[in-house]
Motif scaffolding. Structure first.
Motif, short mmCIF file in Angstrom:
data_model
loop_
_atom_site.label_atom_id
_atom_site.label_comp_id
_atom_site.label_asym_id
_atom_site.label_seq_id
_atom_site.Cartn_x
_atom_site.Cartn_y
_atom_site.Cartn_z
N LEU A 187 44.39 11.09 29.30
CA LEU A 187 43.76 9.77 29.26
C LEU A 187 44.00 9.10 27.92
O LEU A 187 44.32 7.90 27.84
CB LEU A 187 42.26 9.92 29.50
N MET A 188 43.89 9.88 26.84
CA MET A 188 44.09 9.29 25.51
C MET A 188 45.54 8.91 25.27
O MET A 188 45.84 7.79 24.81
CB MET A 188 43.62 10.28 24.43
N ILE A 189 46.48 9.83 25.59
CA ILE A 189 47.88 9.61 25.25
C ILE A 189 48.55 8.61 26.20
O ILE A 189 49.29 7.72 25.76
CB ILE A 189 48.64 10.96 25.27
N SER A 190 48.28 8.73 27.50
CA SER A 190 49.01 7.93 28.48
C SER A 190 48.34 6.60 28.80
O SER A 190 49.01 5.67 29.27
CB SER A 190 49.18 8.73 29.78
N VAL A 191 47.03 6.48 28.57
CA VAL A 191 46.32 5.27 28.99
C VAL A 191 45.78 4.48 27.78
O VAL A 191 46.13 3.32 27.57
CB VAL A 191 45.16 5.62 29.95
N ILE A 192 44.94 5.13 26.99
CA ILE A 192 44.25 4.41 25.90
C ILE A 192 45.21 4.08 24.76
O ILE A 192 45.18 2.97 24.21
CB ILE A 192 43.07 5.24 25.39
N LEU A 193 46.07 5.05 24.39
CA LEU A 193 46.96 4.83 23.25
C LEU A 193 47.90 3.64 23.45
O LEU A 193 48.01 2.79 22.55
CB LEU A 193 47.76 6.11 22.96
N PRO A 194 48.60 3.52 24.60
CA PRO A 194 49.46 2.33 24.77
C PRO A 194 48.69 1.01 24.72
O PRO A 194 49.24 -0.01 24.28
CB PRO A 194 50.09 2.55 26.15
N MET A 195 47.43 1.02 25.17
CA MET A 195 46.65 -0.21 25.13
C MET A 195 46.10 -0.51 23.74
O MET A 195 45.61 -1.62 23.50
CB MET A 195 45.47 -0.10 26.12
N SER A 196 46.16 0.47 22.85
CA SER A 196 45.54 0.31 21.52
C SER A 196 46.56 0.20 20.40
O SER A 196 46.20 0.37 19.23
CB SER A 196 44.61 1.51 21.25
N LEU A 197 47.81 -0.06 20.72
CA LEU A 197 48.84 -0.12 19.68
C LEU A 197 48.52 -1.14 18.59
O LEU A 197 48.74 -0.87 17.40
CB LEU A 197 50.21 -0.40 20.31
N PRO A 198 48.02 -2.35 18.91
CA PRO A 198 47.68 -3.29 17.82
C PRO A 198 46.63 -2.71 16.87
O PRO A 198 46.74 -2.88 15.65
CB PRO A 198 47.13 -4.51 18.57
N GLY A 199 45.64 -1.99 17.41
CA GLY A 199 44.64 -1.37 16.55
C GLY A 199 45.24 -0.28 15.68
O GLY A 199 44.90 -0.15 14.49
N PHE A 200 46.16 0.53 16.24
CA PHE A 200 46.81 1.58 15.45
C PHE A 200 47.69 0.98 14.36
O PHE A 200 47.76 1.50 13.24
CB PHE A 200 47.63 2.48 16.38
N VAL A 201 48.41 -0.10 14.69
CA VAL A 201 49.26 -0.74 13.68
C VAL A 201 48.43 -1.27 12.53
O VAL A 201 48.76 -1.08 11.34
CB VAL A 201 50.09 -1.87 14.32
N THR A 202 47.31 -1.92 12.85
CA THR A 202 46.46 -2.50 11.81
C THR A 202 45.86 -1.42 10.91
O THR A 202 45.94 -1.50 9.68
CB THR A 202 45.33 -3.32 12.45
N THR A 203 45.27 -0.40 11.52
CA THR A 203 44.66 0.66 10.71
C THR A 203 45.71 1.48 9.96
O THR A 203 45.48 1.91 8.83
CB THR A 203 43.82 1.60 11.59
N GLY A 204 46.86 1.69 10.59
CA GLY A 204 47.94 2.40 9.90
C GLY A 204 48.41 1.65 8.67
O GLY A 204 48.67 2.26 7.62
N LEU A 205 48.51 0.33 8.78
CA LEU A 205 48.93 -0.47 7.63
C LEU A 205 47.89 -0.42 6.52
O LEU A 205 48.23 -0.32 5.33
CB LEU A 205 49.16 -1.92 8.08
N LEU A 206 46.60 -0.45 6.89
CA LEU A 206 45.55 -0.36 5.87
C LEU A 206 45.58 1.00 5.16
O LEU A 206 45.43 1.08 3.93
CB LEU A 206 44.17 -0.57 6.53
N ALA A 207 45.79 2.07 5.93
CA ALA A 207 45.87 3.40 5.32
C ALA A 207 47.10 3.52 4.43
O ALA A 207 47.04 4.12 3.34
CB ALA A 207 45.91 4.47 6.42
N PHE A 208 48.22 2.94 4.85
CA PHE A 208 49.45 2.99 4.05
C PHE A 208 49.25 2.26 2.73
O PHE A 208 49.64 2.76 1.65
CB PHE A 208 50.59 2.39 4.84
N ILE A 209 48.66 1.06 2.78
CA ILE A 209 48.44 0.28 1.55
C ILE A 209 47.49 1.01 0.61
O ILE A 209 47.69 1.02 -0.61
CB ILE A 209 47.89 -1.12 1.91
N MET A 210 46.44 1.66 1.17
CA MET A 210 45.52 2.41 0.33
C MET A 210 46.24 3.52 -0.42
O MET A 210 46.06 3.69 -1.64
CB MET A 210 44.40 2.99 1.21
N ALA A 211 47.06 4.30 0.29
CA ALA A 211 47.78 5.39 -0.36
C ALA A 211 48.88 4.87 -1.29
O ALA A 211 49.16 5.48 -2.33
CB ALA A 211 48.38 6.31 0.71
N TRP A 212 49.50 3.76 -0.94
CA TRP A 212 50.60 3.19 -1.73
C TRP A 212 50.11 2.71 -3.10
O TRP A 212 50.82 2.81 -4.10
CB TRP A 212 51.22 2.05 -0.95
#
Length: 281
Positions: A187-212
């Motif tokens: 359910l998480m990998i095949s259904v929720i994850l594809p629908m949540s890509l904008p949220g993952f991109v946004t949070t991933g960018l915030l985490a990257f900037i924090m570490a950078w």
């Protein structure tokens, strides 16, 4: 003659354009000043009257940071640390947020509060115990200790943002997937994850900037150019009697460009990730 509501609409638009212009100027002006400084000769940077236009221009500052100060090594170190931190933050934080938001977990808001409390400690207060622990485990001057620390700092933000994003996805989708035989992992990998890509991109960018951009832990836990990251490298440019403003500006421009390129590349998903909760029932 303009009617009153048209005049009010026109004034509103003018005020909006003026406010937008001021915000853009306020945000972009420091970068433009650094860009201009990076192309100016040292004698112009030390003159009583500052110049905005870099004329005559020079590339000496960019040559200095890459040839004499090995700035490319700091960039590689930051890319490795920030990249690994982002990947682990999204993998662990995404799974935790999914479990808290979509599965039957008791006291999930209490767990979220506990996770958030981890990020409330003043960072300077945990440097000493972390330093002793890293020394005892032989992790000083390694990528591992920086990734572990940045992961602990970034996970609360990632979990809270993704938790809110997962909450906006209708529960009926879960029920349909379960009826079709999907378990929690599928359910998480095949259904929720594809629908949540904008949220993952946004949070991933915030985490990257924090570490950078993180400086204090990188300064405390690394001691050589082979593991030091960009903020520490830029701090090493200065010495007791001279501040190389041109080199500092050139380094600032170089390290800002990757972040600008990431935002431009993922801007559509970032906007969706930031506005999803506001427009979706």
């Amino acid at each position: 003659m303009l009617s009153s509501w048209r005049l009010q609409l026109l004034m509103t638009r003018i005020a909006l354009y003026i406010a937008s212009t001021l915000i853009v100027v306020w945000s972009v002006a420091p970068f433009l000043w650094q860009l201009s400084t990076s192309f100016q000769e040292d004698r112009l940077l030390s003159s009583p009257t500052p110049n905005f236009l870099p004329w005559p221009g020079t590339l000496d500052h960019f040559r200095n940071i890459f040839v004499e100060k090995q700035f490319h090594l700091y960039i590689i170190n930051s890319a490795i640390v920030a990249g690994l931190t982002t990947l682990f933050c999204l993998a662990i934080g995404g799974a935790a947020a999914f479990a808290l938001a979509r599965l039957r977990v008791y006291y999930h808001f209490g767990i979220l509060g506990l996770i958030l409390s981890v990020s409330m400690f003043p960072q300077i207060a945990i440097v000493a115990p972390l330093y002793l622990t890293a020394s005892a485990l032989g992790l000083m001057n390694t990528y591992t200790i920086l990734v572990i620390i940045y992961l602990s700092l970034g996970l609360p933000l990632v979990i809270w943002v993704l938790f809110g994003y997962f909450q906006t996805i209708p529960r009926e989708i879960d029920e349909a997937a379960i009826i079709d035989g999907a378990g929690p992992l599928r359910l998480m990998i095949s259904v929720i994850l594809p629908m949540s890509l904008p949220g993952f991109v946004t949070t991933g960018l915030l985490a990257f900037i924090m570490a950078w951009n993180e400086f204090m832990f990188a300064l405390a836990f690394t001691s050589g150019v082979e593991r030091q990251t960009i903020p520490v490298g830029i701090a090493n440019f200065t010495n007791l009697y001279y501040v190389p403003w041109g080199d500092l500006a050139a380094a600032s421009v170089v390290v800002t460009l990757p972040l600008v390129m990431l935002v431009l590349a993922f801007q559509r998903w970032i906007i969706q990730g930031l506005t999803q909760g506001a427009v979706k029932e």
